[in-house]
Design an enzyme around this catalytic site. Structure first.
Site, short mmCIF file in Angstrom:
data_model
loop_
_atom_site.label_atom_id
_atom_site.label_comp_id
_atom_site.label_asym_id
_atom_site.label_seq_id
_atom_site.Cartn_x
_atom_site.Cartn_y
_atom_site.Cartn_z
N HIS A 281 0.84 -1.22 0.00
CA HIS A 281 0.00 0.00 0.00
C HIS A 281 0.87 1.26 0.00
O HIS A 281 0.67 2.15 0.83
CB HIS A 281 -0.92 0.11 1.21
CG HIS A 281 -1.68 -1.12 1.58
ND1 HIS A 281 -2.50 -1.79 0.72
CD2 HIS A 281 -1.76 -1.80 2.77
CE1 HIS A 281 -3.04 -2.81 1.35
NE2 HIS A 281 -2.62 -2.84 2.58
N ASP A 332 -4.83 -9.33 0.42
CA ASP A 332 -4.90 -8.58 1.67
C ASP A 332 -6.07 -9.00 2.57
O ASP A 332 -6.02 -10.04 3.21
CB ASP A 332 -4.92 -7.08 1.34
CG ASP A 332 -4.74 -6.19 2.56
OD1 ASP A 332 -4.77 -6.71 3.68
OD2 ASP A 332 -4.56 -4.98 2.39
C1 NGQ Z 1 -4.00 -4.86 8.90
N1 NGQ Z 1 -4.93 -3.86 6.93
O1 NGQ Z 1 -2.98 -4.95 9.57
O2 NGQ Z 1 -4.77 -5.81 8.76
C2 NGQ Z 1 -4.27 -3.58 8.15
C3 NGQ Z 1 -5.15 -2.68 8.98
C4 NGQ Z 1 -3.58 -1.15 10.18
C5 NGQ Z 1 -4.80 -3.04 5.90
N2 NGQ Z 1 -3.95 -2.07 5.99
C6 NGQ Z 1 -4.55 -2.28 10.27
N3 NGQ Z 1 -5.48 -3.20 4.79
O3 NGQ Z 1 -3.01 -0.86 9.12
O4 NGQ Z 1 -3.37 -0.53 11.22
ZN ZN Z 2 -2.15 -5.70 5.11
#
Ligand code: NGQ
Ligand code: ZN
Length: 468
Positions: A281, A332
């Site tokens: 990302h 993801d």
């Molecule tokens: C995660 N997911 O770690 O699952 C993350 C969200 C974050 C994405 N970035 C949590 N899509 O980044 O703090």
């Molecule tokens: Zn992730």
């Protein structure tokens, strides 16, 4: 097909195949008992005993970013819960879900997810694994409990694995203490290095690669990042390193407030970012960051359907490619589990923003689906740190066979069959077989565990929902 087929050398003949240089005809593939391609010969006349593919043969796509447990959460946040929902309100709900999941549930969810991935054209996965501890935040009796569940799921389904245990220590830039909802993720650096030591031989024994994932600059302070990377180098100086970076504009603003720099710029200045790294990302970069990050040799980890689902923003694909940047795709949160759809979403995002068509074509390949598939395989293999970089000698025999008799494909030339699969098909139904390391894991569009694994997944999700 039994769960585990003993490895055998083999061969496959394809009337059409997508090699790293492009489409070729009458291709004979041969591999050894380790599942490694030993010969790829276009213009062959196969022996009558050589198995024939029922349609064009493509390289399997590596999935470079997965949080397996989130598959069971799909569809559960698609309602308005605040005046304005966002990534952050989604995350609150996701933490609630992550907070109660058991090891058996993780294993059931991952097993079904990996079956789905194989049936949808992914032949390997990078598991960004941060759910480490029991529901109360205490380590399990076996500290590797949940990592072992993922290793078993990968082994049972046959998908290739890069396991990336996640370092997570703080709840924001500058070191604020973790939140209650993050209790299952937290590990001191020493404990992470012990976990890596423990997992290394287990990964090796099943052909998986072990790496490390500092979760994000929000979750890992600078000194911990440095120490963990040094510890990783002592274990395996070439191991992959993945990090979430610059997904949300709020994250960029917070990083600027903390350090005076944007996240990607900060990382490039404070960590040895190179071809081992995958920047997941890297959505919000300025022009200088696009150039510098691309020049580092790191792979951009694009998770198109999740980034759309979470309202992240659109990656500037033209800027990245103009700078020579490498990239691959990941599913993801698994809002969608389909390699072809990620590529379609990538192209469509760019079309919508640039108001042009066929943005993803390149100088070597004018068909967008062909160009994107080849690039995603290369970048995905680099991010995975495994020899899964396409249909060439020395690479693993990871194939996807399109079903040339499928209504969306029948009668078309091979490049248009792939275009139709990506842009105009019924998605995974246009796949016939999927091989990993020369072993058939999906035949007639089905994995052998399809029925059993889907039932176990549904049962696990029902248990989780019943706990609310
Ligand atoms: C995660 N997911 O770690 O699952 C993350 C969200 C974050 C994405 N970035 C949590 N899509 O980044 O703090
Ligand atoms: Zn992730």
């Amino acid at each position: 097909m039994p769960d585990s087929v003993s490895p055998l050398a083999g061969s496959l003949f394809a009337a059409d195949a997508l090699l790293p240089t492009g489409w070729a005809r009458q291709v004979l593939f041969e591999w050894n008992a380790a599942g490694q391609l030993t010969a790829v010969t276009p213009g062959s006349a196969p022996a009558s005993t050589t198995p024939r593919a029922v349609g064009p043969v493509l390289p399997g796509v590596p999935n470079l970013h997965s949080h397996a447990f989130q598959r069971a959460f799909g569809g559960l946040t698609e309602f308005r819960g605040a005046a304005q929902d966002s990534f952050w309100s989604w995350r609150t709900l996701m933490y609630r879900f992550a907070g109660k999941i058991s090891p058996a549930q993780v294993e059931a969810i991952a097993t079904w997810l990996y079956v789905e991935m194989l049936e949808a054209g992914y032949t390997s996965v990078c598991e960004f694994h941060y759910l480490h501890h029991d529901v109360d935040g205490k380590p399990y009796a076996d500290d590797a409990e949940l990592a072992l569940a993922l290793l078993r799921a990968a082994k049972r389904t046959g998908i290739g694995l890069t396991l990336l245990p996640v370092l997570y220590q703080t709840s924001g830039f500058g070191g604020p203490a973790p939140r209650e909802g993050q209790r299952r993720f937290i590990r001191p650096t020493e404990s992470m290095l012990r976990l890596l030591e423990r997992l290394r031989p287990l990964c090796e024994a099943q052909g998986a690669r072990l790496g490390l994932a500092p979760h994000s600059l929000r979750a890992v302070p600078a000194d911990a990042l440095r120490d963990a990377l040094a510890g990783l180098d002592a274990i395996d100086a070439a191991a992959p390193v993945h990090i979430h970076i610059a997904e949300q504009t709020g994250e960029v603003d917070a990083c600027l407030a903390w350090s005076g720099q944007r996240p990607v710029a900060w990382l490039l200045d404070h960590a040895p970012v190179d071809a081992r790294w995958c920047l997941v990302h890297a959505t919000h970069m300025d022009a200088d960051e696009y150039r510098r990050a691309a020049a580092s040799g790191a792979v951009a980890g694009l998770c198109l359907t999740t980034e759309a689902n979470l309202g992240d923003g659109v990656f500037d694909f033209n800027a990245w490619r103009a700078a020579g940047g490498r990239w691959g795709v990941g599913s993801d949160s698994h809002a969608c589990v389909n390699a072809a759809e990620e590529l379609m979403m990538l192209e469509y995002g760019q079309r919508l923003v640039t108001r042009q068509r066929n943005v993803g074509a390149d100088a070597a390949h004018r068909e967008v689906a062909t160009a994107l598939t080849l690039a995603a395989v290369q970048g995905g293999a680099q991010a995975a740190g495994r020899t899964i970089g396409g249909l060439a000698v020395g690479q693993q025999a990871d194939f996807v066979v399109l079903d040339a008799s499928h209504v969306a494909l029948q009668g078309l030339p091979a490049p248009e069959m792939l275009s139709s699969h990506v842009f105009a098909s019924h998605r995974s139904s246009a796949l016939d077989a999927v091989y990993v390391a020369g072993q058939v894991r999906v035949g007639a569009a089905r994995h052998a565990l399809h029925r059993e694994a889907s039932a176990a997944f549904v049962a696990a999700r029902s248990q989780l929902l019943a706990k609310d």
